[in-house]
Scaffold this motif. Structure first.
Motif, mmCIF file in Angstrom:
data_model
loop_
_atom_site.group_PDB
_atom_site.id
_atom_site.type_symbol
_atom_site.label_atom_id
_atom_site.label_comp_id
_atom_site.label_asym_id
_atom_site.label_seq_id
_atom_site.Cartn_x
_atom_site.Cartn_y
_atom_site.Cartn_z
ATOM 1 N N ALA A 15 0.825 -1.211 0.000
ATOM 2 C CA ALA A 15 0.000 0.000 0.000
ATOM 3 C C ALA A 15 0.857 1.258 0.000
ATOM 4 C CB ALA A 15 -0.951 -0.015 1.202
ATOM 5 N N VAL A 16 1.922 1.267 0.784
ATOM 6 C CA VAL A 16 2.819 2.424 0.836
ATOM 7 C C VAL A 16 3.510 2.599 -0.512
ATOM 8 C CG1 VAL A 16 4.902 3.367 1.919
ATOM 9 C CG2 VAL A 16 3.128 2.295 3.330
ATOM 10 N N ALA A 17 3.988 1.503 -1.091
ATOM 11 C CA ALA A 17 4.638 1.577 -2.404
ATOM 12 C C ALA A 17 3.681 2.140 -3.443
ATOM 13 C CB ALA A 17 5.140 0.196 -2.826
ATOM 14 N N PHE A 18 2.434 1.692 -3.419
ATOM 15 C CA PHE A 18 1.451 2.178 -4.388
ATOM 16 C C PHE A 18 1.166 3.659 -4.174
ATOM 17 C CE2 PHE A 18 -2.794 2.971 -6.044
ATOM 18 C CZ PHE A 18 -2.676 2.462 -7.326
ATOM 19 N N GLU A 19 1.030 4.077 -2.937
ATOM 20 C CA GLU A 19 0.752 5.483 -2.643
ATOM 21 C C GLU A 19 1.888 6.390 -3.126
ATOM 22 O OE1 GLU A 19 0.226 8.282 1.288
ATOM 23 O OE2 GLU A 19 -0.565 6.242 1.387
ATOM 24 N N ILE A 20 3.112 6.039 -2.773
ATOM 25 C CA ILE A 20 4.259 6.851 -3.175
ATOM 26 C C ILE A 20 4.438 6.817 -4.693
ATOM 27 C CG2 ILE A 20 6.774 7.086 -3.036
ATOM 28 C CD1 ILE A 20 6.534 6.005 -0.119
ATOM 29 N N GLY A 21 4.366 5.626 -5.276
ATOM 30 C CA GLY A 21 4.536 5.489 -6.719
ATOM 31 C C GLY A 21 3.477 6.237 -7.504
ATOM 32 N N SER A 22 2.236 6.138 -7.055
ATOM 33 C CA SER A 22 1.143 6.842 -7.736
ATOM 34 C C SER A 22 1.316 8.351 -7.662
ATOM 35 C CB SER A 22 -0.206 6.442 -7.130
ATOM 36 O OG SER A 22 -0.455 5.069 -7.341
ATOM 37 N N ALA A 23 1.810 8.827 -6.522
ATOM 38 C CA ALA A 23 2.056 10.272 -6.382
ATOM 39 C C ALA A 23 3.155 10.728 -7.335
ATOM 40 C CB ALA A 23 2.430 10.601 -4.939
ATOM 41 N N ILE A 24 4.200 9.923 -7.474
ATOM 42 C CA ILE A 24 5.274 10.279 -8.405
ATOM 43 C C ILE A 24 4.754 10.277 -9.832
ATOM 44 C CG2 ILE A 24 7.491 9.541 -9.381
ATOM 45 C CD1 ILE A 24 8.167 8.470 -6.527
ATOM 46 N N ARG A 25 3.997 9.255 -10.195
ATOM 47 C CA ARG A 25 3.427 9.189 -11.549
ATOM 48 C C ARG A 25 2.528 10.402 -11.805
ATOM 49 N NH1 ARG A 25 -1.141 7.662 -14.178
ATOM 50 N NH2 ARG A 25 -0.816 6.835 -16.287
ATOM 51 N N GLY A 26 1.689 10.738 -10.835
ATOM 52 C CA GLY A 26 0.807 11.897 -10.979
ATOM 53 C C GLY A 26 1.590 13.186 -11.176
ATOM 54 N N ARG A 27 2.634 13.362 -10.412
ATOM 55 C CA ARG A 27 3.483 14.546 -10.573
ATOM 56 C C ARG A 27 4.106 14.567 -11.963
ATOM 57 N NH1 ARG A 27 9.160 16.132 -7.435
ATOM 58 N NH2 ARG A 27 9.630 17.865 -8.851
ATOM 59 N N ALA A 28 4.630 13.421 -12.394
ATOM 60 C CA ALA A 28 5.277 13.345 -13.705
ATOM 61 C C ALA A 28 4.293 13.726 -14.814
ATOM 62 C CB ALA A 28 5.844 11.955 -13.948
ATOM 63 N N LEU A 29 3.092 13.221 -14.740
ATOM 64 C CA LEU A 29 2.086 13.552 -15.770
ATOM 65 C C LEU A 29 1.713 15.028 -15.712
ATOM 66 C CD1 LEU A 29 -0.165 10.378 -15.545
ATOM 67 C CD2 LEU A 29 1.473 10.961 -17.362
ATOM 68 N N ALA A 30 1.526 15.554 -14.515
ATOM 69 C CA ALA A 30 1.136 16.961 -14.366
ATOM 70 C C ALA A 30 2.221 17.914 -14.845
ATOM 71 C CB ALA A 30 0.796 17.249 -12.901
ATOM 72 N N GLU A 31 3.491 17.534 -14.634
ATOM 73 C CA GLU A 31 4.615 18.404 -14.991
ATOM 74 C C GLU A 31 5.242 18.041 -16.332
ATOM 75 O OE1 GLU A 31 7.449 18.727 -11.766
ATOM 76 O OE2 GLU A 31 5.856 18.975 -10.279
ATOM 77 N N GLY A 32 4.705 17.034 -17.005
ATOM 78 C CA GLY A 32 5.256 16.625 -18.297
ATOM 79 C C GLY A 32 6.645 16.016 -18.188
ATOM 80 N N LEU A 33 6.907 15.298 -17.093
ATOM 81 C CA LEU A 33 8.207 14.666 -16.895
ATOM 82 C C LEU A 33 8.199 13.256 -17.488
ATOM 83 C CD1 LEU A 33 8.762 15.581 -13.124
ATOM 84 C CD2 LEU A 33 9.568 16.841 -15.143
ATOM 85 N N SER A 34 9.185 12.957 -18.306
ATOM 86 C CA SER A 34 9.336 11.603 -18.848
ATOM 87 C C SER A 34 10.210 10.821 -17.883
ATOM 88 C CB SER A 34 9.999 11.642 -20.229
ATOM 89 O OG SER A 34 9.158 12.283 -21.152
#
Length: 165
Positions: free
Chosen positions: A25-44
């Motif tokens: 659950a912790v891995a999913f929460e942290i990973g999902s937050a990173i993915r969300g940031r990457a999409l919002a900021e256009g980070l590849s």
């Protein structure tokens, strides 16, 4: 800031960005937050979060390739073997490949920023949070920011100084 200051800051990050618990659950929460940031900021970037026995989260955003997953594999190996952030290896050793004498084959280990040890209170280092796709210092920063956010710590208190290009 100079390299010594950066090394001290990374050591502080490693010592203080400690999770009270680490599970799927912790891995999913942290990973999902990173993915969300990457999409919002256009980070590849690719994000990989794992315990030493298995991968718990993986995501790739547009603009990445299989090469990024390969860089992640090698960064994870470096974090596991040397028990420190892969960017600290860059600061301490430079980015030249490991020597033959080290036994750390460059096919399996890399000195590049983006791998960060997952430390759990009372258990020590149990895995790695790894980013690939940006310059190494930025990969490292994304990982540190995510841990700060998850732990409710101010990013600015742990961030490395910006460097001029």
């Amino acid at each position: 800031m100079n390299a010594e200051d950066d090394i001290a800051r990374v050591k502080r990050q490693e010592a203080e960005l400690v999770l009270p618990v680490f599970d799927e659950a912790v891995a999913f929460e942290i990973g999902s937050a990173i993915r969300g940031r990457a999409l919002a900021e256009g980070l590849s970037l690719v994000v990989d979060i794992r315990s030493w026995d298995r991968q718990l989260f993986f995501a790739a955003t547009p603009g990445t390739s299989a090469d990024n997953a390969e860089w992640v594999r090698r960064k994870v190996n470096s974090v596991r073997r040397f028990q420190r952030a892969s960017y600290r290896l860059v600061l301490e050793r430079g980015e030249a490949p490991f020597s033959v004498q080290s036994g750390a084959d460059p096919a399996d280990y890399v000195i590049a920023g983006g791998g960060f040890p997952i430390r759990v209170t009372g258990a020590g280092i149990v895995g790695a949070l790894t980013i690939s796709g940006l310059p190494g210092r930025s990969d490292h920063g994304v990982a540190v920011d995510a841990l700060c956010d998850h732990l409710g710590k101010a990013r600015a208190d742990y961030a490395l100084a910006e460097v001029a290009n």
